[in-house]
Design an enzyme around this catalytic site. Structure first.
Site, mmCIF file in Angstrom:
data_model
loop_
_atom_site.group_PDB
_atom_site.id
_atom_site.type_symbol
_atom_site.label_atom_id
_atom_site.label_comp_id
_atom_site.label_asym_id
_atom_site.label_seq_id
_atom_site.Cartn_x
_atom_site.Cartn_y
_atom_site.Cartn_z
ATOM 1 N N ASP A 83 -9.086 -4.323 -5.926
ATOM 2 C CA ASP A 83 -8.405 -3.154 -4.905
ATOM 3 C C ASP A 83 -9.036 -2.575 -4.092
ATOM 4 O O ASP A 83 -8.884 -1.032 -5.318
ATOM 5 C CB ASP A 83 -6.771 -3.454 -5.069
ATOM 6 C CG ASP A 83 -6.178 -2.818 -3.974
ATOM 7 O OD1 ASP A 83 -6.939 -2.331 -3.767
ATOM 8 O OD2 ASP A 83 -4.785 -3.184 -3.444
ATOM 9 N N SER A 107 0.901 -1.160 -0.250
ATOM 10 C CA SER A 107 -0.013 -0.330 0.126
ATOM 11 C C SER A 107 0.466 1.546 0.071
ATOM 12 O O SER A 107 1.888 1.496 -0.545
ATOM 13 C CB SER A 107 -1.200 0.206 1.080
ATOM 14 O OG SER A 107 -2.149 1.229 1.235
ATOM 15 N N HIS A 121 -7.237 -6.029 -1.032
ATOM 16 C CA HIS A 121 -6.293 -4.962 -0.559
ATOM 17 C C HIS A 121 -4.898 -5.643 0.077
ATOM 18 O O HIS A 121 -4.550 -6.919 0.483
ATOM 19 C CB HIS A 121 -6.199 -4.321 0.416
ATOM 20 C CG HIS A 121 -5.496 -2.672 0.496
ATOM 21 N ND1 HIS A 121 -4.768 -2.501 -0.678
ATOM 22 C CD2 HIS A 121 -4.433 -2.268 1.467
ATOM 23 C CE1 HIS A 121 -3.838 -0.998 -0.520
ATOM 24 N NE2 HIS A 121 -4.281 -1.309 0.553
#
Length: 516
Positions: free
Chosen positions: A457, A230, A485
């Site tokens: 995602d 991320s 995610h």
């Protein structure tokens, strides 16, 4: 609901990271040497003169109070432009390579955020949950970035103040509600300035990447090997941009696009949450007891919007002093979008909330905000805002600009658009000017860098991974066709095998490889 651009670790990793919050305290100074014999020795003479003391330091490893893990404190300059102005201390943790096989070096991990505790992630998940062949050959290492968790944490609001902040209506219907929302953002920013004024101008991603280079040298590694998820992909890409010759094997999972301004990032992410919701709704309507009905995905979205309107007008009880209004309800739903494993929990929570009992959605929202049972909060949301607002200029100059942008956000997500547009106002009143700007990262001269994207995602839309892989001169795109995610360690043998092979022998997957 407060997005802070919602760049967060996966729900599974977040839960794991939250298990160990007391590591790196106490213990003996007797420990393994900072530089294992098989590593390349540090070379502080190669560092700029003003930084040689930092590059040449020795880590005093100690017991963390958690079996197998060791902890230490890394000194870095508060201000790289003025290293003589003083130090800050960063928390570091490590678990040694388990063998068999020759040790490759250190593998630094970061779970995202910004604001996620890398040390907590290491001790709660990566250090024991990463694939055994990787743990056998690498020391797995984590450092809480500056401003985060145990590393000079940014503090902004007290627990009661944060409770009030998270309940402010983020879909204002009139001038009074708009002013109240703006006042909440101003109060948050003022609290950060009051409680963390010293560190607040110095928690940028560029500074965190420079800290990682000091850690690389102190650990005795010639190259930085790294897995970032991320926001951690932006941190890793920034490292490669600053130090391409020192980049080793870099995995950027759930990639950000550094070329986008804040408003585009926020709008793209809004569309990402709509995509994730539609996947959830498609799964939900197959069940006879779906709380959003069984007619269609579109109807499920309409029913969720109606529920949000209902709790905006009349919050429902939760069994405690906080009621479930629209802001907390929306945050609870969004929290479950990070991992499809949370969908059953969301169905149950929505069923109960629609029936007038909101504790399930409140629990999901509290997990997102990292609120403890005693009413205290981890510093994740404080650090998240501090880093984001320093890295990019604010998305909007004021409420009038948000109002003009709401239709485009609603087009991106009929369900979440308005709330996420208004949440993008958070950096508008920030006390410290942004030091970063959107730009392409090419990292010319770096070895192959693996960029991983998940097609559905919610927080880092797949097109961001495509863009980052295209920007990086040596980027190679690895695609996971699925939900949730990030992708590594989440159940795809194809993804895990490709990444493990790269980490263990340096062979990157073929650009464009797709996995299910």
């Amino acid at each position: 609901m407060d997005s802070r651009r919602l760049l967060r670790m996966s729900a599974t990793a977040l839960a794991a990271a939250g298990l160990i919050l007391s590591g790196c305290t106490g213990g003996s100074d007797a420990a393994a040497p900072a530089t294992p014999s098989s590593a390349v020795p540090p070379s502080p003479a190669a560092a700029p003169a003003a930084l040689r003391g930092y590059y040449g330091q020795k880590l005093a490893w100690r017991d963390c109070g958690v079996p197998q893990f060791r902890c230490a404190t890394l000194r870095v300059p508060l201000d790289y432009a003025k290293p003589e102005a003083g130090d800050i201390e960063l928390a570091v943790s490590r678990v040694a390579a388990t063998g068999p096989g020759k040790r490759i070096g250190s593998l630094l991990v970061n779970p995202g955020g910004p604001g996620g505790s890398a040390v907590g992630y290491l001790q709660g998940y990566a250090g024991i949950g990463y694939p055994a062949p990787v743990r056998a050959r690498y020391d797995i290492v984590a450092v809480d970035p500056r401003g985060v968790a145990r590393s000079e944490p940014v503090e902004c609001l007290t627990g009661p103040q944060m409770d009030a902040y998270t309940q402010v209506d983020q879909t204002p219907d009139d001038a009074t509600e708009t002013n109240a929302l703006a006042a909440s953002f101003k109060g948050f920013a003022a609290g950060c300035a009051k409680r963390s004024g010293k560190v607040l101008p110095h928690v940028s991603t560029v500074e965190a990447a420079r800290d990682m280079d000091i850690l690389r040298e102190v650990l005795g590694d010639e190259k930085l090997n790294y897995v970032g998820a991320s926001y951690g992909t932006f941190l890793g890409a920034t490292y490669a941009e600053l130090f391409p010759a020192r980049a080793g094997r870099l995995v950027l999972d759930g990639a950000m696009d550094p070329s986008l301004p804040a408003v585009d990032l926020n709008r793209d992410q809004t569309a990402g949450f709509e995509t994730a919701f539609r996947a959830f709704a498609a799964d939900c309507i197959k069940t006879s007891d779906c709380p959003l009905g069984t007619e269609s995905v579109a109807a499920a979205g309409d029913n969720l919007k109606k529920f949000f309107r209902d709790v905006d007008a009349k919050p429902v009880p939760t069994g405690e002093s906080r009621e479930l209004g629209e802001s907390l309800a929306t945050t609870g739903v969004i929290a479950a979008m990070y991992d499809e494993g949370a969908w059953p929990q969301l169905r149950e929570a929505l069923t109960r909330a629609i029936d007038g009992e909101g504790s399930g959605l409140l629990a999901l929202a509290d997990s997102y905000y990292e609120r403890e049972a005693d009413g205290s909060y981890a510093n994740l949301m404080f650090a998240n805002a501090a880093v984001n607002c320093l890295d990019l200029p604010a998305a909007f100059g004021g409420p009038a600009e948000v109002e003009k942008a709401v239709p485009s956000f609603q087009k991106a997500s009929p369900v979440f658009g308005a709330g996420l547009a208004w949440a993008s106002l958070n950096c508008t009143y920030w006390p410290t000017p942004a030091t970063g700007a959107p730009h392409r990262i090419t990292a010319e001269g770096a070895p192959p860098i693996v960029v991983v994207g998940t097609t559905r995602d919610p927080a880092t839309p797949y097109k961001w991974a495509e863009s980052l892989a295209d920007q990086l001169a040596s980027g190679t795109l690895l695609t996971y066709e699925g939900d949730g995610h990030t992708a590594y360690g989440r159940g795809s043998d194809c993804i895990d095998t490709a990444i493990n092979t790269y980490l263990l022998d340096g062979t990157a997957p073929k650009d464009g490889k797709r996995c299910t």
